[in-house]
Design an enzyme around this catalytic site. Structure first.
Site, PDB file in Angstrom:
ATOM      1  CB  THR A 150      -3.664   4.052  -7.562  1.00 44.03           C
ATOM      2  OG1 THR A 150      -4.098   3.010  -6.696  1.00 44.03           O
ATOM      3  CG2 THR A 150      -4.843   4.732  -8.179  1.00 44.03           C
TER       4      THR A 150
ATOM      5  N   GLY B 193      -2.372  -3.471  -2.043  1.00 45.16           N
ATOM      6  CA  GLY B 193      -1.088  -4.136  -1.806  1.00 45.16           C
ATOM      7  C   GLY B 193      -1.108  -4.948  -0.523  1.00 45.16           C
TER       8      GLY B 193
ATOM      9  CG  ASN C   9      -1.581   5.793  -0.504  1.00 40.97           C
ATOM     10  OD1 ASN C   9      -1.536   7.009  -0.682  1.00 40.97           O
ATOM     11  ND2 ASN C   9      -1.756   4.928  -1.475  1.00 40.97           N
TER      12      ASN C   9
ATOM     13  CB  SER D 170      -4.920   3.918   0.839  1.00 36.89           C
ATOM     14  OG  SER D 170      -4.806   2.532   0.740  1.00 36.89           O
ATOM     15  CB  SER D 171      -6.933   1.620  -4.060  1.00 35.03           C
ATOM     16  OG  SER D 171      -6.099   2.450  -4.819  1.00 35.03           O
TER      17      SER D 171
ATOM     18  CB  SER E 227      -0.883  -0.032   1.245  1.00 33.27           C
ATOM     19  OG  SER E 227      -1.577   1.173   1.326  1.00 33.27           O
ATOM     20  N   GLY E 228       0.637   2.121  -0.903  1.00 37.26           N
ATOM     21  CA  GLY E 228       1.426   3.357  -0.973  1.00 37.26           C
ATOM     22  C   GLY E 228       2.659   3.221  -1.848  1.00 37.26           C
TER      23      GLY E 228
ATOM     24  CD  GLU F  33      -4.018  -3.142   3.534  1.00 36.65           C
ATOM     25  OE1 GLU F  33      -4.777  -3.678   4.354  1.00 36.65           O
ATOM     26  OE2 GLU F  33      -4.345  -2.171   2.829  1.00 36.65           O
TER      27      GLU F  33
HETATM   28  N1  LIG Z   1       5.316   8.014 -10.077  1.00 35.56           N
HETATM   29  C1  LIG Z   1       5.039   8.789  -9.067  1.00 35.56           C
HETATM   30  N2  LIG Z   1       5.479  10.058  -9.056  1.00 35.56           N
HETATM   31  C2  LIG Z   1       5.185  10.867  -8.017  1.00 35.56           C
HETATM   32  N3  LIG Z   1       4.483  10.491  -6.936  1.00 35.56           N
HETATM   33  C3  LIG Z   1       4.038   9.223  -6.888  1.00 35.56           C
HETATM   34  C4  LIG Z   1       4.275   8.316  -7.953  1.00 35.56           C
HETATM   35  N4  LIG Z   1       3.689   7.156  -7.646  1.00 35.56           N
HETATM   36  C5  LIG Z   1       3.100   7.334  -6.436  1.00 35.56           C
HETATM   37  N5  LIG Z   1       3.319   8.568  -5.987  1.00 35.56           N
HETATM   38  C6  LIG Z   1       2.849   9.146  -4.691  1.00 35.56           C
HETATM   39  O1  LIG Z   1       2.550   8.089  -3.833  1.00 35.56           O
HETATM   40  C7  LIG Z   1       1.226   8.145  -3.382  1.00 35.56           C
HETATM   41  C8  LIG Z   1       0.665   6.759  -3.232  1.00 35.56           C
HETATM   42  O2  LIG Z   1       0.558   6.150  -4.486  1.00 35.56           O
HETATM   43  P1  LIG Z   1      -0.634   5.197  -4.846  1.00 35.56           P
HETATM   44  O3  LIG Z   1      -1.910   5.742  -4.356  1.00 35.56           O
HETATM   45  O4  LIG Z   1      -0.518   4.934  -6.281  1.00 35.56           O
HETATM   46  O5  LIG Z   1      -0.287   3.945  -4.014  1.00 35.56           O
HETATM   47  P2  LIG Z   1      -0.938   2.527  -4.101  1.00 35.56           P
HETATM   48  O6  LIG Z   1       0.137   1.578  -4.383  1.00 35.56           O
HETATM   49  O7  LIG Z   1      -2.058   2.569  -5.027  1.00 35.56           O
HETATM   50  O8  LIG Z   1      -1.460   2.322  -2.637  1.00 35.56           O
HETATM   51  P3  LIG Z   1      -2.738   1.569  -2.150  1.00 35.56           P
HETATM   52  O9  LIG Z   1      -2.458   0.147  -2.216  1.00 35.56           O
HETATM   53  O10 LIG Z   1      -2.887   2.067  -0.766  1.00 35.56           O
HETATM   54  O11 LIG Z   1      -3.811   2.008  -3.010  1.00 35.56           O
HETATM   55  C9  LIG Z   1       0.484   8.948  -4.393  1.00 35.56           C
HETATM   56  O12 LIG Z   1      -0.585   9.620  -3.836  1.00 35.56           O
HETATM   57  C10 LIG Z   1       1.564   9.909  -4.888  1.00 35.56           C
HETATM   58  O13 LIG Z   1       1.605  11.014  -4.030  1.00 35.56           O
HETATM   59 MG   LIG Z   2      -4.025   2.473  -4.922  1.00 34.07          MG
END
Ligand SMILES: Nc1ncnc2c1ncn2[C@@H]1O[C@H](COP(=O)(O)OP(=O)(O)OP(=O)(O)O)[C@@H](O)[C@H]1O
Ligand SMILES: [Mg+2]
Length: 1045
Positions: free
Chosen positions: A111, A386, A156, A159-160, A106-107, A388
Site C-alpha cells: 500500500t 498479500g 500489519n 493492513s488492507s 501482508s505488511g 497469507e
Molecule cells: N517505503 C517505506 N518506508 C517506510 N515505511 C514503510 C515503507 N513501506 C512500508 N512501510 C511500513 O510498513 C507498514 C506496512 O506497509 P503496508 O501497509 O504498505 O503493507 P501492505 O503490503 O500493504 O500490507 P497488507 O497486505 O497487510 O495491506 C506501513 O504501515 C509502514 O509503516
Molecule cells: Mg496494504
C-alpha cells in the site's frame, strides 16, 4: 557516476542481474547488505524489489522527485520513483497502457508503494487548477478507503483488508483526467470477529476517538470503545496511529473528493448502526409450543438503531428473532434460536458494512470518473492483499491466496514462461531456464468443472444436508492424487503421518508455501446468506442510504433465485482483473517483508529467503541474465529508431527487418547485445536500450530543431512572398491608377485641343458659308447706326449756348449714358470757352478778379456772397477827374490798380479815421483825404500777410514784415467797404508782379504787431457794432476787441 557504480557494486549490486556468482545465498546477502545500507530498492532488470524498512527514510522528498523525473532508469539509484517514471513515460511516450503490479506479503509495503507511485505521478504530471483538483481527489481517495477498508492485524498495523485496483486515466499530454477504483473482497468477517491483538476496521476507532461529542450524540454512540461488542470490548489504541487525527483527515478527504455533508452524515450513521448492532443482545425464551426462541434482551440499543435509520423497532425485532419460511406458497413465521438470531444479526452487520464499502467506492468513482468520449491512456495500480499463512486459515485466506496465485501466474507468464517461449518462437538460440509454473495450483482452485471453488459452489447449491464435511470428502475424493493437495485422508491413503494437518482441514502447496485451510465456515461464507426478513427490514427503513443498500429487500423485486456465491463472484472479478492486466504493459514491484516483528532495520534471512523463493526471484534473475531485456517488432522498432540512420530516415523502402538491421548496424553496439528473431529484434542489456533511447532523444531534439527551422523558414518565406505579392499588386494597381488618371487627363486635353483645332479648321474652311458673324455684324451696324443717330440728333438739337444754361438732353440708350455725360461736359466746357473768347479784355479781367475773389473767400467769409453782384470798379475816387487828387494820380501814374476810401483804425484808441487807399502795381499808398497827400507808402514786398474776419464786415489787418520801412508803426488795421475787391486785387497784383500768393488768414483771433508790441485781436460778433462798420475797442495795451455784426 556514483549511482552507476552502485548498480555495479560487487558487494551489493543495484541490479541482481549483475550478481556473480548467482546463488540464493549471494542474492540474499546482497539484499541484506543493501538493506543495512538503507538501500531498500533493488532491481532485477526492470522489476523492482522493495524491502520494507519499517522506518521513515529521507528518500521521498520533492528533490528526489525532481532527481528521478525524466531520469535515465539505469543511471540512477534503484528507486520506486524510477519505476513510476519509466511507466509514466512509456505511457506518454510510447502510448502504451501501463499497470503496476505490487505484490508481496501482508505488511511488505504494497500500500505504501502504491501511494508513492501515485504521489510521484501526481508530482511530475503537469499542473493547473483542474488537473490539481483531479490529482487531489485521486490521492485523497486513499485516507477514505483506508479508514473503511484497513485494519490492524498481527502482521500489519495498517493492513488492507480489501483488494484495490485503481486505473488512473490520462489524456494525450499525460495530464491525469480521473480514474476508476475496483475493490475486491472486503474481509467482512472482521466486522463481527477479530482475534486478540488485532482490531476491527479503523473507521470505528476513528469515529469514536475523533467524532465531536455532538456528532457522537447525534449518532447515539459512546466514546468508549470498550462499550462495543464488535470492538471486543477493548480500547485498542495503537501506538503511532492517531485515530482522532486520522478521522479528521478522512473527513477532509471526503470533502475534497466531493462528498456532501449530508452524504458524510448518512455514511457515519450507517457505520454507527453496524457498531451498535454488535451490542444487540439476544436472550433465549421458550414458546408455548416448547420450542426455543430468542428475543431482544435489552431493547434500548435496538430502539436507538431504529431511531437512527427511521424504522419501527418492532419490524427489526421481528426480523432479528424470527424468519419467514415459504412452504407450499404459504409464508410461515418461525422463531429463531439464540445462535440463529446472533448469526442473523452478524450477517446483517457484515452485509451492511460490505455494501456500504461498495457504495463508498462507487461514490468515489462518481467523483473521479472521466467524462466519456475523451481519448485516454491508463495506468493501473494494483494493491491487493498479500499472501497469507496463518495458524488458522479460513475461507478468506483461501480466496486471498488464490488471488495471489493468479498474480504470480501473470508474473510467471509474462516474465518467465512467455519470455522463454518467445525466444523459441523467434528462433533465438536459447537454453531453457527451469522455473515453477503455478498454473497447476490455479487450475486446482478455479477449474470450472472440477476445481475447489466449483466444488464449494456445488455443495452450497446441493439440496439436502449440506456441511463442510461433505465438501471436504468430495475434495479428498477428487484430488486424492493431486500433487499440490493434501488432507488427513489423502495422507493416510499415502500412508503418511503428519500431525501438523488436523482433521476438517485441507492443505494446498501454494507457490509461496503450504497453507492448511480449515473448512469450517467455508459453506456459510461462500453462501453469504442474509435472511430475506432482514433485507426487507432494511429496505423498509426511511434512511435513504441504508435503504439503497438493500434493493433486494423490495418485496416487489423479491426473487427466489439465490444470489451468486462469494467464491463465484470473486473468481469472476479476478478473471476480469487478469484480463485487464494482460492488456497492459506490466511493471513489477515485489515487496519483501524483512521481519515478522515490524522492527526497523531488522533483516531475518530465513523469512526473506522464503519470500525470495516463492516470488521466484532466482528464476527471474536467471531468465533475465540469459535473456534479452527488450524486444520489439521490427516495424515498431524501425518507426521508433529510424531517425538514427540517415539511410532509414525519413523513409525506408526495404523490409522492416532490413531497416532495423540497418539502423543497428550504424550504431556502435556489440553484436552480442543484439539478436534478430523472426519478427522481433532483441536487445540484451537495458544499458544498450538506454543508449539507444538517449541517441533517439538527441536525434529527436535535432530533428525537432530542424523541423522548427524549416517551419520558421517556410513561414517567413511564405509571409515574405505574400507581402511581396501584395506589394506588387498594390504598386501595379497604383501605377495603373496613376497612368489611367494621366491618360484620362491627356485624352481630355487632346480631345479639347482636337476639338478646338477641328473647330478652327472647320470654321476657317467654312467661314464663308457660315452666318455666324452676321449677328455681330448686324449688331455692330445697328450699334453704329444708333450712335450715329444719337450724335446727329444731338448736333441738330444742341441746347442754347448761354453759359448759365446747363440743360442737356438725356441719353436715348443706356449704353450711351457715359458718352452722353462726357459729351455734356465737353459741350459745357466748349460753351464756356466760346463765351470766354468773345469777352472784351476789361470784362475778362473783371471776371478773373471775381474768380480770384471766389477762390479766396467763397464759403469762408460771410461778406463774400454780398460782394457778388457788386462789380469790381477799381477806381472809386475819380482820381483823373478830380484835380484835388492830382498828386495822388501822379503817384499812381499808369500803375493804379485800385483807389478807394478806407477807415484806418487808430492803433492806440481803436477809433477810425478815413484814409484814401491807392493800390498800384508796386505800392500800397495811404493818404489823408483832406490833404490828398500820400501819408504812408508801402512797398508790396513789405506785406507779410492779411487777416480778415469770418463775418460780413470790412475789417482787415495788414501785417507787414518787421524789416519794412513803411511799417515802423506796426501793422495797419483798416476797414474797407470793398474789402473783397481790395484783398482780391492785392492778391492778384502780388501774383502778377511778384509771382507770390498773398498769405490770407480768415480768423476771429489773431495777433498783430504794433510799435509797442504785439496786440491780441479778438473779433466778436455783436449787435453793438454800428452798421457802418466794425467798432474796435482797445482793452489794455495788448488786447483789442473788434465788434462786428
Ligand atoms: N517505503 C517505506 N518506508 C517506510 N515505511 C514503510 C515503507 N513501506 C512500508 N512501510 C511500513 O510498513 C507498514 C506496512 O506497509 P503496508 O501497509 O504498505 O503493507 P501492505 O503490503 O500493504 O500490507 P497488507 O497486505 O497487510 O495491506 C506501513 O504501515 C509502514 O509503516
Ligand atoms: Mg496494504
Amino acid at each position: 557516476m556514483e549511482t552507476t557504480t552502485s548498480l555495479l557494486d560487487a558487494a551489493a549490486a543495484g541490479d541482481l542481474v549483475l550478481l556473480d556468482p548467482l546463488t540464493e545465498q549471494s542474492l540474499l546477502q546482497t539484499l541484506q547488505e543493501r538493506f543495512h545500507r538503507g538501500d531498500i530498492y533493488t532491481y532485477i532488470g526492470n522489476v523492482l524489489i522493495s524491502v520494507n524498512p519499517y522506518r521513515p527514510l529521507p528518500i521521498y522528498t520533492p528533490e528526489k522527485v525532481q532527481e528521478y523525473h525524466n531520469c535515465n532508469f539505469f543511471a540512477v539509484k534503484p528507486h520506486i520513483y524510477a519505476i513510476a517514471d519509466d511507466a509514466y513515460h512509456s505511457l506518454c511516450d510510447r502510448d502504451r497502457d501501463q499497470c503496476i503490479l505490487i505484490t508481496g506479503e501482508s505488511g511488505a509495503g504494497k500500500t505504501e508503494a502504491s501511494k508513492l507511485v501515485m504521489s510521484y505521478v501526481a508530482a511530475v504530471s503537469s499542473k493547473g487548477e483542474e488537473v490539481d483538483k483531479v490529482k487531489e481527489q485521486l490521492l485523497q481517495s486513499n485516507p477514505v478507503l483506508e479508514a473503511f477498508g484497513n485494519a490492524k492485524t498481527i502482521r500489519n498495523d495498517n493492513s488492507s483488508r480489501f483488494g484495490k485496483y485503481m486505473d488512473v486515466e490520462f489524456d494525450f499530454k499525460g495530464e491525469p483526467l480521473g480514474g476508476v477504483i475496483s475493490n475486491y473482497l472486503l474481509e467482512k468477517s472482521r466486522i463481527v470477529r477479530h482475534v486478540k491483538g488485532e482490531r476491527n476496521f479503523h473507521i470505528f476507532y476513528q469515529l469514536l476517538a475523533g467524532g465531536s461529542a455532538q456528532l457522537l450524540q447525534q449518532l447515539k454512540l459512546r466514546q468508549d470503545c470498550r462499550h462495543y461488542g464488535y470492538l471486543n470490548h477493548e480500547s485498542s489504541a495503537l501506538s503511532g496511529m492517531d485515530d482522532a487525527a486520522n478521522f479528521h483527515a478522512m473527513q477532509d478527504a471526503m470533502r475534497v473528493i466531493g462528498f456532501s455533508p449530508a452524504e458524510v452524515t448518512a455514511l457515519l450513521e450507517v457505520t454507527a448502526v453496524v457498531l451498535k448492532l454488535g451490542n444487540v443482545q439476544l436472550s433465549s425464551s421458550f414458546q408455548a409450543s416448547g420450542m426455543e426462541s430468542c428475543s431482544i434482551a435489552e431493547p434500548r440499543e435496538l430502539q436507538e438503531i431504529c431511531e437512527l435509520i427511521g424504522l419501527d423497532p418492532g419490524v427489526l425485532e421481528r426480523a432479528l428473532c424470527s424468519r419467514t419460511v415459504k412452504a407450499r406458497d404459504e409464508a410461515v413465521l418461525t422463531a429463531l434460536s439464540v445462535p440463529q438470531g446472533y448469526y442473523g444479526r452478524d450477517a446483517l452487520a457484515k452485509n451492511i458494512y460490505s455494501r456500504l464499502f461498495d457504495w463508498l467506492v462507487n461514490r468515489i468513482n462518481t467523483s473521479i470518473q472521466v467524462k466519456p468520449g475523451e481519448q485516454r491512456k491508463v495506468m493501473g495500480v494494483l494493491d491487493i492483499y498479500g499472501f497469507e499463512i496463518f495458524q488458522d486459515n479460513g475461507f478468506e485466506q483461501f480466496i486471498i491466496n488464490y488471488c495471489n496465485e493468479k498474480l504470480q501466474q501473470i508474473f510467471i507468464l509474462l516474465t518467465l514462461k512467455e519470455e522463454q517461449e518467445e525466444y523459441v518462437r523467434e528462433g533465438i538460440q536459447w537454453t531453457p531456464v527451469e522455473f515453477f509454473d503455478n498454473s497447476i495450483i490455479c487450475n486446482l482452485i478455479e477449474n470450472s468443472t472440477g476445481g475447489i471453488l466449483a466444488m464449494l459452489d456445488e455443495e452450497c447449491l446441493r439440496p439436502g444436508v449440506v456441511n463442510e464435511d461433505t465438501f471436504l470428502a468430495k475434495l479428498n475424493q477428487l484430488f486424492a492424487t493431486h500433487k499440490r493437495y493434501e488432507s488427513k485422508e489423502t495422507q493416510s491413503a499415502r500412508h503418511i503421518m503428519d500431525a501438523s494437518l488436523p482433521p476438517r482441514c485441507f492443505r494446498i502447496h501454494h507457490y509461496a508455501g503450504k497453507v492448511t485451510y480449515n473448512v469450517t465456515g467455508f459453506i456459510e461464507k461462500n453462501n453469504d446468506l442474509l435472511f430475506r426478513d432482514l433485507s426487507q427490514a432494511m429496505w423498509a427503513a426511511r434512511h435513504t442510504l441504508l435503504r439503497s443498500l438493500f434493493p433486494e429487500g423490495d418485496p416487489q423485486k423479491a426473487s427466489l433465485k439465490l444470489p451468486p456465491t462469494a467464491g463465484y463472484q470473486f473468481k469472476a472479478s479476478v478473471a476480469t482483473l487478469m484480463k485487464n492486466l494482460y492488456s497492459k504493459n506490466p511493471n513489477y514491484i515485489r515487496c519483501i517483508k524483512p521481519n515478522e516483528t515490524k522492527a526497523a532495520m531488522l533483516f531475518t534471512p530465513e523469512l526473506v529467503l522464503a519470500q525470495v523463493r516463492y516470488l521466484g526471484l532466482m528464476e527471474n534473475v536467471r531468465v533475465r541474465r540469459a535473456g534479452y531485456a527488450f524486444r520489439q517488432l521490427y516495424g515498431a522498432f524501425l518507426s521508433r529508431y529510424k531517425m538514427l540512420s540517415t539511410r532509414t530516415w525519413p523513409r525506408w523502402a526495404g523490409s522492416d527487418r532490413d531497416g532495423a538491421e540497418q539502423v543497428l548496424a550504424e550504431l556502435p553496439i556489440p553484436a552480442e547485445e543484439l539478436a534478430f528473431g523472426h519478427t522481433k529484434v532483441f536487445i540484451r542489456s537495458p544499458r544498450t536500450l538506454f543508449d539507444l533511447e538517449r541517441r533517439r532523444q538527441e536525434r529527436v531534439a535535432q530533428l525537432a530543431t530542424l523541423i522548427q527551422k524549416m517551419f520558421r523558414g517556410w513561414r517567413c518565406r511564405t509571409q515574405y512572398q505574400l507581402m511581396r505579392k501584395s506589394q506588387i499588386l498594390i504598386s501595379a494597381w497604383f501605377r495603373g491608377h496613376q497612368q489611367k488618371n494621366k491618360y484620362k487627363q491627356m485624352k481630355r486635353s487632346a480631345l479639347l485641343i482636337q476639338a478646338y483645332a477641328r473647330g478652327w479648321k472647320v470654321r476657317r474652311a467654312y467661314r464663308r458659308y457660315f452666318r455666324s458673324g452676321a449677328s455681330a455684324c448686324l449688331s455692330n451696324f445697328i450699334y453704329r447706326r444708333l450712335v450715329q443717330k444719337f450724335l446727329v440728333g444731338l448736333g441738330q438739337n444742341l441746347p442754347p449756348l448761354a453759359v448759365l444754361d446747363r440743360t442737356w438732353p438725356p441719353a436715348p440708350y443706356k449704353f450711351l449714358a457715359d458718352a452722353n455725360q462726357e459729351l455734356r461736359s465737353i459741350f459745357y466746357r466748349w460753351k464756356c470757352k466760346k463765351y470766354r473768347e468773345q469777352l472784351p479784355p476789361q470784362r475778362r479781367a473783371l471776371l478773373q478778379a471775381k474768380l480770384c475773389a471766389s477762390e479766396l473767400f467763397k464759403d469762408k467769409k460771410s461778406l463774400y456772397p454780398k460782394s457778388l453782384p457788386q462789380p469790381f470798379q477799381g477806381e472809386y475816387l475819380g482820381l483823373t477827374q478830380n484835380p484835388k487828387y492830382q498828386k495822388l494820380n501822379a503817384v499812381a501814374k499808369d500803375k493804379l490798380v485800385m483807389a478807394d476810401t478806407v477807415q484806418k483804425v487808430n492803433r492806440a484808441s481803436g477809433k477810425t479815421v478815413p484814409r484814401l487807399l491807392l493800390l498800384t502795381k508796386e505800392h500800397l499808398v495811404l493818404a489823408d483825404p483832406k490833404a490828398a497827400q500820400p501819408k504812408t507808402v508801402l512797398s508790396l514786398g513789405d506785406i507779410r500777410s492779411v487777416t480778415v474776419t469770418r463775418f460780413s464786415d470790412g475789417f482787415l489787418a495788414l501785417h507787414l514784415k518787421e524789416t519794412s520801412t513803411g511799417g515802423t508803426k506796426g501793422d495797419f488795421l483798416l476797414v474797407s467797404s470793398h474789402l473783397i475787391e481790395l484783398v482780391t486785387r492785392l492778391h492778384q497784383t502780388l501774383m502778377d508782379t511778384r509771382a507770390q500768393a498773398l498769405p490770407l488768414h480768415i480768423t476771429d483771433q489773431f495777433s498783430t504787431r504794433f510799435q509797442k508790441g504785439d496786440v491780441a485781436v479778438t473779433v466778436v460778433e455783436s449787435p453793438k457794432a454800428s452798421s457802418d462798420g466794425p467798432v474796435c475797442k482797445k482793452r489794455g495795451s495788448h488786447k483789442m476787441e473788434v465788434l462786428v455784426h
